[in-house]
Design an enzyme around this catalytic site. Sequence first.
Site, PDB file in Angstrom:
ATOM      1  N   ASP A   1       0.939  -1.074  -0.124  1.00 57.07           N
ATOM      2  CA  ASP A   1      -0.055  -0.042   0.342  1.00 57.07           C
ATOM      3  C   ASP A   1       1.113   1.447  -0.034  1.00 57.07           C
ATOM      4  O   ASP A   1       1.822   1.249   0.778  1.00 57.07           O
ATOM      5  CB  ASP A   1      -0.866   0.025   1.131  1.00 57.07           C
ATOM      6  CG  ASP A   1      -1.942   1.166   0.925  1.00 57.07           C
ATOM      7  OD1 ASP A   1      -2.945   0.663   0.522  1.00 57.07           O
ATOM      8  OD2 ASP A   1      -1.779   2.152   1.688  1.00 57.07           O
ATOM      9  N   ILE A   2       0.635   1.959  -0.747  1.00 57.68           N
ATOM     10  CA  ILE A   2       1.248   3.550  -0.970  1.00 57.68           C
ATOM     11  C   ILE A   2       0.930   4.401   0.454  1.00 57.68           C
ATOM     12  O   ILE A   2      -0.120   4.374   0.512  1.00 57.68           O
ATOM     13  CB  ILE A   2       0.862   4.053  -2.219  1.00 57.68           C
ATOM     14  CG1 ILE A   2       1.145   3.415  -3.544  1.00 57.68           C
ATOM     15  CG2 ILE A   2       1.859   5.335  -2.600  1.00 57.68           C
ATOM     16  CD1 ILE A   2       2.252   2.495  -3.605  1.00 57.68           C
TER      17      ILE A   2
ATOM     18  N   ASN B   1      -2.729  13.188  -4.476  1.00 58.10           N
ATOM     19  CA  ASN B   1      -3.762  13.858  -5.026  1.00 58.10           C
ATOM     20  C   ASN B   1      -4.440  15.131  -4.520  1.00 58.10           C
ATOM     21  O   ASN B   1      -4.282  15.963  -5.397  1.00 58.10           O
ATOM     22  CB  ASN B   1      -5.008  12.869  -4.720  1.00 58.10           C
ATOM     23  CG  ASN B   1      -4.998  11.456  -5.689  1.00 58.10           C
ATOM     24  OD1 ASN B   1      -4.419  11.521  -6.696  1.00 58.10           O
ATOM     25  ND2 ASN B   1      -5.436  10.512  -5.035  1.00 58.10           N
TER      26      ASN B   1
ATOM     27  N   HIS C   1      -5.234  14.841  -9.422  1.00 53.16           N
ATOM     28  CA  HIS C   1      -5.680  13.505  -9.917  1.00 53.16           C
ATOM     29  C   HIS C   1      -4.573  12.902 -11.239  1.00 53.16           C
ATOM     30  O   HIS C   1      -4.396  11.565 -11.182  1.00 53.16           O
ATOM     31  CB  HIS C   1      -6.785  13.188 -10.008  1.00 53.16           C
ATOM     32  CG  HIS C   1      -7.712  13.207  -8.702  1.00 53.16           C
ATOM     33  ND1 HIS C   1      -7.863  12.243  -8.044  1.00 53.16           N
ATOM     34  CD2 HIS C   1      -8.525  14.147  -8.221  1.00 53.16           C
ATOM     35  CE1 HIS C   1      -8.168  12.522  -6.946  1.00 53.16           C
ATOM     36  NE2 HIS C   1      -8.858  13.725  -6.892  1.00 53.16           N
TER      37      HIS C   1
ATOM     38  N   GLU D   1      -4.625   2.548  -4.009  1.00 53.08           N
ATOM     39  CA  GLU D   1      -3.274   2.517  -4.050  1.00 53.08           C
ATOM     40  C   GLU D   1      -2.907   1.392  -3.528  1.00 53.08           C
ATOM     41  O   GLU D   1      -1.699   1.271  -2.887  1.00 53.08           O
ATOM     42  CB  GLU D   1      -2.799   3.962  -3.386  1.00 53.08           C
ATOM     43  CG  GLU D   1      -3.198   3.707  -1.670  1.00 53.08           C
ATOM     44  CD  GLU D   1      -4.616   4.396  -1.564  1.00 53.08           C
ATOM     45  OE1 GLU D   1      -4.834   4.939  -0.379  1.00 53.08           O
ATOM     46  OE2 GLU D   1      -5.436   4.424  -2.380  1.00 53.08           O
TER      47      GLU D   1
ATOM     48  N   ARG E   1      13.811  -4.992  -1.846  1.00 48.41           N
ATOM     49  CA  ARG E   1      14.030  -4.091  -3.421  1.00 48.41           C
ATOM     50  C   ARG E   1      12.948  -3.329  -3.878  1.00 48.41           C
ATOM     51  O   ARG E   1      13.080  -2.141  -4.214  1.00 48.41           O
ATOM     52  CB  ARG E   1      14.333  -5.559  -4.014  1.00 48.41           C
ATOM     53  CG  ARG E   1      15.030  -5.196  -5.572  1.00 48.41           C
ATOM     54  CD  ARG E   1      15.530  -6.339  -6.097  1.00 48.41           C
ATOM     55  NE  ARG E   1      14.579  -7.425  -6.336  1.00 48.41           N
ATOM     56  CZ  ARG E   1      14.670  -8.480  -5.824  1.00 48.41           C
ATOM     57  NH1 ARG E   1      16.030  -8.983  -5.218  1.00 48.41           N
ATOM     58  NH2 ARG E   1      13.874  -9.626  -5.935  1.00 48.41           N
TER      59      ARG E   1
END
Length: 310
Positions: free
Chosen positions: A165-166, A173, A178, A208, A228
């Site tokens: 998850d970002i 945004n 967007h 996301e 990584r």
Amino acid sequence: MQKPVRQDRDRRPTLVFLSGDLIAVPIPLEREMVILGREIGADVRVNDQKVSRRHAMIVTSADPATGEIVYTLKDFGSRNGTLLNGERVREEVLQNGDKISIGEQILRFDLLDEIDREYQRLIHRLISHDDLTGLLSSRSFFSELRREAERAKLGDRPFCVLMMDIDHFKNVNDTYGHLTGSKTLEEIGDSIIKCLRSGDAAARFGGEEFAAFLLDAEIAQAMVASERIRNEIEAREFSIVRQGKPNETHHVTISIGIAAFPDDSSDPIELVEMADSALYRAKRDGRNRVCIYGAVDAGDMDRQLKPRDE
């Protein structure tokens, strides 16, 4: 018996799934005998409990009277039967466009040229992949994951599931708009693919959130791959889409949770839930880190995986 079909030189016999996980997938019939069924060794494997392990076959032969190529559908005496255009059959010659039903799956028998086959592949890709990132859709990811879990059970092989998850993506945004948010997701998909090996699979779950599974990987290998990915995204300069300022960039980070087959679970859906639980812990404990579901001492493990600059 229907009259045999003629195969043009540039048209090849193909089965196209009209339903199920493999919808729109064109499967060329390249052997004289093609087995349809649920068993691992079937030429056309159908993951459906209503389909027998060896359900039916398609046999290619030459008509003795005319020399024309004939494609014959034969049922193996399956429990639920084989339907051709809605009628139960034991043996019947196939015609171009015939629809075959086994279990809850419907397949169409087609004679396709290369343009037709490429069109079917394109349709399948549009259905099975996220149009923004090019990664698998969540539905396709679960289909691939279920198949991999079955292969892993039979071969006694490990694999790992990653949920990602970002961090603070709403800020992207809100700050840049967007269009930049969409471009960032596209570039994150590219970053994830770059960090995976051939054969591994990655998906966008919507918003996301991303997922992946790593073939023949134990926890140690999954940790390396996850770090990584985390390092790649932390270091990357993501594009800002703003008129008149083409070279502006911004940064984001990612949190990752890992679950392992079979140590954590042998159920693919449960593995995703466990990896998601580990992801939640990574978000709760500060973000931009990797957490493992099955860690004996969660706190110690998190500290080992915590970025050095935090």
